[in-house]
Design a protein around this motif. Structure first.
Motif, short mmCIF file in Angstrom:
data_model
loop_
_atom_site.label_atom_id
_atom_site.label_comp_id
_atom_site.label_asym_id
_atom_site.label_seq_id
_atom_site.Cartn_x
_atom_site.Cartn_y
_atom_site.Cartn_z
N ASN A 98 0.85 -1.19 0.00
CA ASN A 98 0.00 0.00 0.00
C ASN A 98 0.88 1.24 0.00
OD1 ASN A 98 -1.30 2.17 2.16
ND2 ASN A 98 -2.71 1.47 0.58
N VAL B 87 -1.51 -1.02 -4.01
CA VAL B 87 -2.74 -0.29 -3.68
C VAL B 87 -2.34 1.14 -3.35
CG1 VAL B 87 -4.75 -0.13 -2.17
CG2 VAL B 87 -3.84 -2.38 -2.79
N THR B 88 -2.73 2.09 -4.19
CA THR B 88 -2.42 3.49 -3.96
C THR B 88 -3.59 4.17 -3.25
OG1 THR B 88 -3.20 4.06 -6.19
CG2 THR B 88 -0.84 3.68 -5.91
N SER B 89 -3.26 5.26 -2.54
CA SER B 89 -4.30 6.00 -1.82
C SER B 89 -3.84 7.42 -1.61
CB SER B 89 -4.59 5.33 -0.47
OG SER B 89 -3.42 5.29 0.34
N ASN C 193 -3.44 11.24 -6.67
CA ASN C 193 -3.92 11.09 -8.04
C ASN C 193 -3.52 9.71 -8.58
OD1 ASN C 193 -4.58 11.24 -10.74
ND2 ASN C 193 -3.59 13.20 -11.09
N PRO C 194 -4.48 8.85 -8.93
CA PRO C 194 -4.13 7.51 -9.41
C PRO C 194 -3.39 7.51 -10.75
CG PRO C 194 -6.49 7.91 -9.68
CD PRO C 194 -5.94 9.06 -8.87
N THR D 18 0.14 4.77 -12.21
CA THR D 18 -0.55 3.57 -12.69
C THR D 18 0.09 3.00 -13.96
OG1 THR D 18 -2.66 4.12 -11.65
CG2 THR D 18 -2.73 2.64 -13.54
N VAL E 244 -2.79 -2.67 -10.18
CA VAL E 244 -2.96 -1.45 -9.39
C VAL E 244 -4.41 -1.31 -8.92
CG1 VAL E 244 -2.73 1.06 -9.34
CG2 VAL E 244 -1.13 -0.31 -10.70
N HIS F 213 -6.84 1.32 -6.33
CA HIS F 213 -6.79 2.66 -5.75
C HIS F 213 -7.93 2.84 -4.77
CE1 HIS F 213 -5.46 6.83 -5.57
NE2 HIS F 213 -6.71 7.23 -5.69
N ALA G 293 -10.52 7.13 -10.88
CA ALA G 293 -9.56 6.03 -10.78
C ALA G 293 -9.74 5.06 -11.94
CB ALA G 293 -9.74 5.30 -9.45
N VAL H 32 -6.78 2.07 -13.44
CA VAL H 32 -6.51 1.11 -12.37
C VAL H 32 -7.29 -0.18 -12.63
CG1 VAL H 32 -6.10 2.98 -10.73
CG2 VAL H 32 -8.35 1.89 -10.81
N VAL I 251 -10.98 -0.87 -7.74
CA VAL I 251 -11.14 0.25 -6.81
C VAL I 251 -11.49 -0.30 -5.43
CG1 VAL I 251 -12.76 2.10 -6.19
CG2 VAL I 251 -11.73 2.05 -8.47
#
Length: 314
Positions: A69, A93-95, A98-99, A103, A113, A115, A126, A131, A134
């Motif tokens: 993450n 896993v991005t948070s 901006n995705p 990506t 990926v 998000h 997203a 991605v 989600v």
């Protein structure tokens, strides 16, 4: 179990552990992956060299897929992403950002990926960013949260109706009953944070785990909304913040009082008075120490019980 999230991630059960700062080290991630879910290493509390160590130890501890993450509001992001690519981590896993930023670069390296979002607008952005799935997180969740305060019960069906890609429900997910409910609302899987944060394999201090397990209903509060909304257990620090907010203190004053390292002080080092104790509402349901294996056994057993009960009422 077989569905499009399991197929996407190469996992047995559509269960993901939260990438929680000071909780989600390699032991927790590997334990979740070994039980058939997707374990996440929380890069938000790690320097680049520490992340390398955790990725390599996780790979030694499991031959199953795992992920990292990446909260995008933290420094050294380019280094973190380059490490993930070099170490061939299968899922990111991005948070909190901006995705679009990483990506495509991650996809070019063969990495899936996901998000994390807090509303339908961000979910659609997203998806447009490319991605693979989600994670929609209701405001019951611990840690940083959406400003809209949308509950999981409201958020998941709205996002499910808008998306074409797989959806993971997060926020207030505890056992098989909430797993069934999330799937009924349109999710393809679930992300569990707080219950795993209190597991034996979590990196959190025993003092933090004990305090969270002793919580009654309503012992968390969403605060620091002028900075970045975060759900905290009530303690001396939290009460000071609430008082400052009631007094109408400025964002700069709140930021100065927060300082640096509050989450580490509380969650990892065990300072239950001065620490920032991030945990979700659902922690009040956790009363006994348990391992990740215990949690999975309960999840699967209670999922089967809940589905049988529902089908018998039709």
């Amino acid at each position: 179990m077989k569905n499009r999230l399991c197929d996407l991630l190469g996992i047995q059960y559509p269960i993901i552990s939260g990438g929680m700062v000071w909780c989600s080290g390699w032991r927790l991630a590997a334990a979740v992956s070994n039980q058939g879910g997707l374990g996440l290493i929380g890069a938000g509390s790690m320097h680049p060299e520490t992340l390398v160590e955790h990725i390599r130890k996780c790979r030694q501890a499991t031959d199953k897929p795992f992920g990292v993450n990446v909260p995008m509001l933290y420094p050294e992001l380019d280094k973190i992403i380059d490490i993930i690519i070099t170490e061939k981590v299968p899922v990111v896993v991005t948070s909190a950002g901006n995705p679009k930023t990483y990506t495509q670069k991650l996809h070019d390296a063969g990495i899936k990926v996901l998000h994390v979002v807090s509303n339908t607008k961000f979910a659609l952005k997203a998806q447009e960013a490319g991605v693979d799935a989600v994670v929609a997180e209701g405001f019951e969740a611990g840690g940083h949260n959406g400003r809209e305060e949308l509950t999981t019960m409201v958020l998941i069906p709205a996002v499910a109706a808008a998306l074409d890609i797989p959806l993971v429900a997060a926020g207030g997910i505890y056992d098989g009953r909430s797993w069934v409910a999330a799937m009924a609302l349109g999710a393809d899987g679930i992300q569990i944070g707080s219950r795993f944060a209190l597991a034996a394999e979590s990196s959190a201090s025993e003092a933090f785990k004990d305090m969270a397990r002793s919580m009654a209903e309503g012992c968390t509060v969403l605060t620091l909304k002028q900075l970045a909304p975060v759900r905290l257990m009530r303690n001396k620090f939290c009460n000071e913040v609430l008082e400052m907010e009631r007094e109408g203190r400025s964002a700069d004053e709140l930021r100065m009082h927060l300082g640096k390292g509050r989450a580490k002080k509380g969650i990892f080092e065990g300072d239950m008075d001065e620490g920032e104790l991030e945990i979700g509402q659902v922690a009040s349901l956790v009363k006994q120490p348990e391992t990740v294996e215990d949690i999975f056994q309960d999840l699967i057993r209670s999922y089967k019980t809940a589905t049988t009960r529902l089908f018998n009422q039709i």
